[in-house]
Design a protein around this motif. Structure first.
Motif, short mmCIF file in Angstrom:
data_model
loop_
_atom_site.label_atom_id
_atom_site.label_comp_id
_atom_site.label_asym_id
_atom_site.label_seq_id
_atom_site.Cartn_x
_atom_site.Cartn_y
_atom_site.Cartn_z
N LEU A 1 0.92 -1.39 -0.01
CA LEU A 1 0.07 -0.06 0.06
C LEU A 1 0.83 1.25 -0.10
CD1 LEU A 1 -2.72 -1.04 2.34
CD2 LEU A 1 -3.07 -1.07 -0.20
N LEU A 2 2.01 1.10 0.48
CA LEU A 2 2.98 2.32 0.55
C LEU A 2 3.57 2.53 -0.68
CD1 LEU A 2 4.54 2.06 4.11
CD2 LEU A 2 3.00 3.92 3.28
N GLY A 3 3.40 1.45 -1.41
CA GLY A 3 4.14 1.54 -3.01
C GLY A 3 5.44 1.01 -3.08
N LYS A 4 6.07 0.32 -2.03
CA LYS A 4 7.24 -0.04 -1.77
C LYS A 4 7.51 -1.37 -2.37
CE LYS A 4 8.71 3.68 0.50
NZ LYS A 4 9.31 4.79 -0.04
N LEU A 5 6.34 -2.25 -2.70
CA LEU A 5 6.55 -3.63 -3.40
C LEU A 5 5.29 -3.48 -4.26
CD1 LEU A 5 7.55 -6.59 -3.31
CD2 LEU A 5 5.67 -6.94 -1.46
N GLU A 6 5.55 -4.15 -5.58
CA GLU A 6 4.64 -4.14 -6.61
C GLU A 6 4.37 -5.70 -6.97
OE1 GLU A 6 4.60 -2.74 -11.18
OE2 GLU A 6 5.12 -1.43 -9.71
N TYR A 7 3.04 -6.19 -6.94
CA TYR A 7 3.07 -7.64 -7.51
C TYR A 7 2.85 -7.53 -9.08
CZ TYR A 7 1.49 -8.73 -2.75
OH TYR A 7 1.58 -8.71 -1.39
N ARG A 8 3.11 -8.68 -9.56
CA ARG A 8 3.10 -8.84 -11.14
C ARG A 8 2.60 -10.30 -11.54
NH1 ARG A 8 8.77 -9.75 -13.46
NH2 ARG A 8 10.05 -9.71 -11.61
N ASN A 9 2.07 -10.76 -12.55
CA ASN A 9 1.88 -12.00 -13.08
C ASN A 9 0.89 -12.64 -12.36
OD1 ASN A 9 4.05 -11.68 -15.23
ND2 ASN A 9 5.61 -12.58 -14.15
N GLY A 10 -0.10 -11.97 -11.84
CA GLY A 10 -1.22 -12.56 -11.06
C GLY A 10 -0.92 -12.82 -9.48
N TRP A 11 0.09 -12.37 -9.17
CA TRP A 11 0.55 -12.33 -7.88
C TRP A 11 -0.40 -11.54 -7.02
CZ3 TRP A 11 3.33 -16.30 -5.54
CH2 TRP A 11 3.53 -16.22 -4.38
N ASN A 12 -0.96 -11.90 -5.75
CA ASN A 12 -1.59 -11.14 -4.76
C ASN A 12 -1.24 -11.26 -3.41
OD1 ASN A 12 -3.23 -13.40 -4.00
ND2 ASN A 12 -4.55 -13.11 -6.11
N ILE A 13 -2.24 -10.47 -2.59
CA ILE A 13 -1.75 -10.75 -1.10
C ILE A 13 -2.23 -12.14 -0.55
CG2 ILE A 13 -3.85 -9.55 -0.22
CD1 ILE A 13 -0.36 -9.02 1.22
N TYR A 14 -3.15 -12.68 -1.33
CA TYR A 14 -3.47 -14.11 -0.68
C TYR A 14 -2.54 -15.27 -1.04
CZ TYR A 14 -8.01 -11.61 -0.58
OH TYR A 14 -8.83 -10.70 -0.44
N TRP A 15 -1.97 -15.17 -2.12
CA TRP A 15 -0.76 -15.90 -2.48
C TRP A 15 0.52 -15.57 -1.74
CZ3 TRP A 15 -1.29 -20.21 -4.67
CH2 TRP A 15 -2.32 -20.30 -5.72
N SER A 16 0.65 -14.41 -1.05
CA SER A 16 1.72 -13.98 -0.21
C SER A 16 1.50 -14.75 1.11
CB SER A 16 2.02 -12.47 0.05
OG SER A 16 2.27 -11.74 -1.12
N ALA A 17 0.02 -14.80 1.54
CA ALA A 17 -0.16 -15.58 2.72
C ALA A 17 0.29 -16.75 2.78
CB ALA A 17 -1.74 -15.42 3.00
N VAL A 18 0.09 -17.54 1.49
CA VAL A 18 0.25 -18.95 1.15
C VAL A 18 1.85 -19.20 1.37
CG1 VAL A 18 0.40 -20.82 -0.59
CG2 VAL A 18 -1.65 -19.46 -0.18
N SER A 19 2.77 -18.26 0.59
CA SER A 19 4.20 -18.56 0.81
C SER A 19 4.51 -18.17 2.09
CB SER A 19 4.87 -17.12 -0.11
OG SER A 19 4.57 -15.83 0.48
N TYR A 20 3.89 -17.34 2.91
CA TYR A 20 4.42 -17.28 4.30
C TYR A 20 4.15 -18.47 5.34
CZ TYR A 20 5.38 -12.24 3.61
OH TYR A 20 6.36 -11.19 3.39
N LEU A 21 2.99 -19.08 4.95
CA LEU A 21 2.52 -20.30 5.43
C LEU A 21 3.45 -21.32 5.26
CD1 LEU A 21 0.46 -21.85 7.29
CD2 LEU A 21 -0.77 -22.18 5.24
#
Length: 148
Positions: free
Chosen positions: A104-124
């Motif tokens: 949200l601060l614009g310091k990280l940008e998702y691409r190629n269909g990545w989203n915050i939900y996939w991030s949760a999966v990667s952290y898990l």
């Protein structure tokens, strides 16, 4: 870049120094696996799914926030006797929320269909790997005593 150094490295190491001082053995055992898992996931992620603008920015998280979070995760389970499932949820949601703020601060940008939900999966997945390593270490070694 200064933002990533402060958020990804300096602030986590304030807690990291406390953990190192009070749970030295745990820190020495789990910091490397936390850092390794972070490097692995971030290498894949920054190649295909997200970017930070500066190629060196992720290293601050790989050496700071993520391995120290893994040590805190194991400390919560082993020494604080927290239940495993809620601990997984708290740490996954906590690191995911921090990432959401960075997006949200614009310091990280998702691409190629990545989203915050996939991030949760990667952290898990990362916490599952660290927990598996914890089970392996616990089966062969004792790290209940403090070492100074």
């Amino acid at each position: 870049m200064l933002f990533h150094i402060i958020v990804g490295f300096i602030l986590p190491w304030v807690l990291g120094l406390y953990l190192f001082r009070n749970q030295t053995r745990l820190f020495i055992i789990f910091y490397p696996i936390g850092s390794t898992v972070s490097f692995l996931i971030n290498e894949i992620g920054f190649t295909y799914f997200w970017e930070m603008g500066n190629v060196f920015a992720p290293i601050w998280y790989d050496l700071g926030l993520y391995p120290i979070a893994c040590c805190l995760f194991i400390c919560s389970i082993h020494f604080k006797k927290m239940s495993t499932l809620p601990t997984f949820l708290v740490f996954t949601i906590g690191t995911n929320f921090l990432e959401l703020l960075i997006v949200l601060l614009g310091k990280l940008e998702y691409r190629n269909g990545w989203n915050i939900y996939w991030s949760a999966v990667s952290y898990l997945l990362a916490y599952l790997i660290v927990y598996g390593y914890y089970q392996l270490v616990r089966a062969y070694f004792s790290f209940n005593t403090r070492v100074h």
